[in-house]
Enzyme design. Structure first.
Site, PDB file in Angstrom:
ATOM      1  CD  GLU A  72       3.128   4.678   1.443  1.00  0.00           C
ATOM      2  OE1 GLU A  72       2.748   3.650   1.307  1.00  0.00           O
ATOM      3  OE2 GLU A  72       2.781   5.365   2.536  1.00  0.00           O
ATOM      4  CB  ALA A 110       0.979   9.701   8.061  1.00  0.00           C
ATOM      5  CD  GLU A 118       5.163   3.906   6.373  1.00  0.00           C
ATOM      6  OE1 GLU A 118       4.608   4.612   5.435  1.00  0.00           O
ATOM      7  OE2 GLU A 118       6.187   3.410   6.180  1.00  0.00           O
ATOM      8  N   GLY A 177       4.956   7.960   4.266  1.00  0.00           N
ATOM      9  CA  GLY A 177       3.901   8.587   3.209  1.00  0.00           C
ATOM     10  C   GLY A 177       4.651   9.547   2.125  1.00  0.00           C
TER      11      GLY A 177
END
Length: 719
Positions: free
Chosen positions: A103, A61, A123, A100
Site C-alpha cells: 500500500e 504492518a 491481509e 502495508g
C-alpha cells in the site's frame, strides 16, 4: 527507523530501517512522516525515493502491534499525504512489498521493482483486509477482476507479473534504489495528476454485479465459513461504485468488523504459532537456539512406496544427493520412473532444471555406507523396520543419523536394535510427502539434541513446518485422530449418516469430512491397524461382548464395510459410491444406509435425530480433550505445537486456529461442561471424560492459550 539523506544533490532518499522486513511499526510511520515533511518542504529536493534497508522494501504492518492501542501516526492519512505531495515519489522495491508495504508503494507516483521482488496483499490470511487504501487503489490501477483475485487470496506475485498487470513501471536486474533515483530525476518535470492512483476512475466490467456474484460463490466454495474474503469483495465493490473518499470509509468500516473477530484472532494466532513451533526445548536444557545441527549433504531413503517417493523428491529438489533403495528390481524400476516423473513435473512448474543428477537407485544397502542420514520408509510393520535398522547399523558409518518415517510405532524400540540410539529420531512425513508441509520430528528418550536439531533444520530446508514431539503410540497427530474418528462412527450408530457428519464438519471449515477423507486414504489402512491391535479379525468374537473391545465401547461398522471389499475411492465403493475405481465424485450409497439400518436393528439401537452442533462438539471436543492429555503427558511442549500439527497435517481450518485454540475460543468452561454431559451419556467412552488439565485450567479462570504452559506440571516429559 528511517534514514534520510540527500543524493544526486536533489533527491531525498528515505530508507526504512526496521529489520528484518522493515515493518511499518509506530516508530517507522513516525519517521516516514517526519522525513516526507522534510523532503516536501526542502527547496533543494525535487524528488523522493523510498526504499528499504538490507534489500527488503517493506513487509507490511507490525502484527505485534495489533493487540494494543494504535500508537504513532495512522497509516491512511500518512499515505494520502505522500500521494498528494507535489514532488514525485518513487518506490524502489527490493525483496518484498507486502500488505502495508504494498500500500505504501501504491501511493508512490512511480514504482521500480527488482526482478526478484515479491508483491502482495496477504491481509486476508490474517483474517482482515488491506485497510490503508489497498482495496481502493489496486482496483483503480489494474481493474476489478485482477484486483479481486489478489486481494481475496492474498497471493504473492513476482515483479514480472506485477509489470504485466501494470502495478510497477519498471523491472530491473540492477540495484533498484539506484535505478529509482535516476528515474526520479527524469520524472521531476512531469505532471503528477495521472500518477495519483486514488484519483483514477476504476475500470469496471460491463456486468459488475455478475462478476462480484461469481467471485463470491467461488470464495464461499474455497474458503467455506471464512469472513475476510467476503469483506474484501464488499470493499472492492465500494472502489467500483464510490469515489475514493467514500470508498476508504467503507474499507475502514469493513476492517472494524473483522479486526476483533474470533477468526482474525485465530488466523493471527496461527501466524505466530507456526513461528513458535520451531523453537523446541528439551528437559536437559538443550534448545533450538543452542543445539548445532549437522550439515546434511547426502541422504538415503529405504522404500519407494508413496511416502518414500515423496521424500526422495523433497530432498532432491533442495540439492541433497539421494540414494533410493528397494527390495525388488521391479519395485525399484517402478519407483525410479515415478520419482523422475515427479521431479520433472515439479521442475517444469517452478521453471528450473530437474535435479536428476542427484539421484541413485539401488537394491543394495551396502551402497549407503557413506551417506550422512538415512530415512526408513518401509511398510508399517515393527518387525520389518527392526530388521532394516539392524542392517543399517552394520553398513552405515558410525556417525550416520538413522531416521524412521513411522506414523505411530515406538521410535525407541527401533533405536534399541541399533548401535547408535542417540542418533535415531522419527521423521514422520505426511502424504504426499513432497506436497504436505508438516513434519513431526519424534524425539526418542535417547535421541540427542544434535540429532533433533538436524532433523528439524532438514525439515525446514525442505520447506516443511517441523514440530518436535514425544514418543508414544501415534505421537501427537494420529493419537488425537483416534477419538475424533471414534466419535464419528459412534454418531453413525446413534442415527447420523456419513454425509450428514461430513457436511457438518465441512461447513465448519474442513476441506473434507471424516468419511470422505477415509475413502480418499483407503479404509483398508485403518482395518489393518485394527486387526493388528486385536480389535477385529477372525480371532475376535464380535458378539461376546457386542460393540465392546478391551473394556470400552467399540463400533464395528468400519470393519463390516471393509469385509464387503469397500476400501474407498480405489475400489469405487467405501462410505460413498463413486463412478469407477479411482473416482473422486462421492455420492451417498443406499447400500450403506441399508447396512446402518440392519446394524441398528440387530443391536436394538433406536436411531435419533442428531444435530450438527452435537456432531461438531463430540468430534472436536474429543479431539481437543486428547490434546490436553498429550500436554499433560509431555508429548507436546505447548498447545501451539498441537495446533500447528493439525493445521498443516490434518486440514483443520485456519480460521478456527487449531483444536486447542478453538477450545479456548469456544470457552474452556463450555468445553468442560459439554464433555461432562457427553461422558455421562456415554460412560463407556473414556475419551469423553474431561482431562485433568482441562479441569485445572477452568479452575484457574480459563487463561489464554499462550499461558497454559504455566499450568502444565508433568512428572516426566517425553521431549
Amino acid at each position: 527507523m528511517a534514514r534520510y539523506e540527500l543524493v544526486k544533490r536533489s533527491v531525498a532518499l528515505i530508507t526504512l530501517t526496521n529489520p528484518p522486513v522493515n515493518a511499518l511499526s509506530s516508530a517507522v510511520r513516525h519517521a516516514i512522516a517526519k522525513s516526507m515533511d522534510h523532503a516536501l518542504n526542502d527547496p533543494k529536493v525535487t524528488a523522493v525515493v523510498i526504499c528499504g534497508e538490507n534489500g527488503r522494501f517493506c513487509g507490511g504492518a507490525d502484527i505485534r502491534e495489533f493487540a494494543g492501542p494504535l500508537r504513532g501516526p495512522p497509516l491512511v492519512p500518512l499515505l494520502d499525504a505522500i500521494e498528494a505531495g507535489e514532488k514525485p515519489v518513487v518506490a524502489a522495491i527490493e525483496g518484498v512489498a507486502l500488505g502495508g508495504g504494498f500500500e505504501l508503494a501504491l501511493v508512490c507516483h512511480y514504482r521500480i521493482a527488482h526482478f526478484k521482488a515479491r508483491l502482495g496483499l496477504p491481509e486476508v490470511t490474517l483474517g482482515i483486509l488491506p485497510a490503508a487504501g489497498g482495496t481502493q487503489r489496486l482496483p483503480r490501477l489494474i481493474g476489478i477482476p485482477a484486483a479481486l483475485e489478489l486481494i481475496t487470496t492474498g497471493r504473492h506475485i513476482s515483479a514480472q507479473e506485477a509489470l504485466k498487470l501494470g502495478i510497477v513501471d519498471q523491472v530491473t536486474e540492477q540495484n533498484a534504489c539506484e535505478v529509482a533515483v535516476e528515474f526520479a530525476l527524469r520524472a521531476v518535470a512531469k505532471p503528477l495528476s495521472s500518477r495519483r492512483v486514488s484519483m483514477l476512475t476504476t475500470p469496471c466490467p460491463p456486468d459488475l454485479d455478475g462478476l462480484l456474484e461469481a467471485v463470491t460463490m467461488q470464495v464461499k466454495k474455497k474458503a467455506r465459513g471464512v469472513m475476510a474474503p467476503l469483506a474484501c469483495i464488499q470493499a472492492v465493490r465500494a472502489a467500483a461504485t464510490m469515489p475514493y473518499s467514500k470508498g476508504i470509509k467503507r474499507e475502514s468500516e469493513l476492517m472494524a468488523t473483522l479486526f476483533n473477530s474470533g477468526q482474525a484472532r485465530a488466523l493471527q494466532y496461527c501466524f505466530f504459532a507456526q513461528r513458535t513451533a520451531g523453537k523446541w526445548t528439551l528437559p536437559s536444557g538443550a534448545q533450538w537456539n543452542n543445539s548445532k545441527p549437522r550439515e546434511i549433504r547426502s541422504a538415503a531413503i529405504i522404500g519407494l512406496g508413496t511416502m518414500g517417493r515423496g521424500i526422495v523428491v523433497s530432498l532432491a529438489r533442495v540439492g541433497i544427493s539421494v540414494i533410493a533403495v528397494e527390495s525388488e528390481k521391479k519395485l525399484l524400476e517402478t519407483g525410479k520412473q515415478m520419482v523422475i516423473g515427479m521431479l520433472e513435473r515439479d521442475a517444469k512448474r517452478r521453471g528450473v532444471s530437474a535435479s536428476l543428477n542427484l539421484l541413485k537407485f539401488t537394491l543394495s544397502l551396502q551402497d549407503l555406507k557413506d551417506v550422512d542420514l538415512v530415512i526408513e520408509a518401509v511398510f508399517e510393520d515393527m518387525a520389518l523396520k527392526k530388521r532394516v535398522f539392524q542392517e543399517l547399523s552394520k553398513v552405515c558409518r558410525p556417525a550416520t543419523l538413522l531416521c524412521t518415517n513411522t506414523s505411530g510405532l515406538d521410535v525407541d524400540a527401533l533405536a534399541g536394535v541399533t548401535d547408535r540410539p542417540h542418533l535415531v529420531v522419527g521423521m514422520h512425513f505426511f502424504s504426499p510427502a513432497h506436497v504436505m508441509k508438516l513434519l513431526e520430528v519424534v524425539c526418542g528418550p535417547r535421541s540427542s539434541s544434535e540429532t533433533i536439531a538436524t532433523a528439524m533444520i532438514l525439515g525446514k530446508r525442505m520447506g516443511k513446518v517441523s514440530v518436535a514431539v514425544g514418543n508414544c503410540p501415534g505421537f501427537v497427530g494420529n493419537r488425537m485422530l483416534k477419538p475424533y474418528l471414534d466419535q464419528a462412527t459412534f454418531l453413525l450408530e446413534e442415527g447420523a449418516t456419513p454425509e450428514q457428519i461430513d457436511k457438518a464438519l465441512e461447513d465448519f471449515g474442513f476441506a473434507m469430512g471424516v468419511f470422505r477423507m477415509s475413502d480418499l486414504a483407503g479404509l483398508d489402512v485403518g482395518w489393518r491397524v485394527r486387526k493388528e491391535s486385536g480389535l477385529t479379525g477372525p480371532d475376535v468374537d464380535p458378539k461376546n461382548p457386542p460393540r465392546r473391545r478391551q473394556g470400552r465401547r467399540y463400533c464395528p461398522i468400519p470393519d463390516m464395510v471393509c469385509e464387503q471389499g469397500r476400501f474407498g475411492q480405489k475400489t469405487g465403493r467405501g462410505w460413498y459410491m463413486y463412478d469407477k475405481p479411482g473416482g473422486t465424485n462421492a455420492k451417498p450409497d443406499p447400500l450403506i444406509q441399508n447396512l446402518l439400518e440392519m446394524y441398528r436393528s440387530r443391536y436394538g439401537i433406536q436411531p435419533r435425530n442428531i444435530s450438527d452442533q452435537e456432531i461438531i462438539e463430540r468430534c472436536l471436543f474429543a479431539l481437543a480433550n486428547e490434546g490436553f492429555r498429550i500436554l499433560e503427558d509431555g508429548i507436546a511442549a505447548r498447545p501451539e505445537d498441537i495446533d500447528v500439527i493439525y493445521l498443516f497435517g490434518y486440514g483443520f481450518p485456519r480460521h478456527g486456529g487449531g483444536p486447542m485454540f478453538y477450545a479456548s475460543m469456544v470457552g474452556l468452561e463450555r468445553v468442560l461442561e459439554r464433555l461432562e454431559h457427553y461422558h455421562q451419556a456415554h460412560p463407556d467412552v473414556p475419551h469423553l471424560e474431561p482431562s485433568p488439565l482441562l479441569k485445572k485450567l477452568v479452575a484457574c479462570g480459563s487463561p489464554p492459550v499462550q499461558k497454559w504452559r504455566e499450568h502444565i506440571k508433568t512428572m516426566h516429559s517425553h521431549l
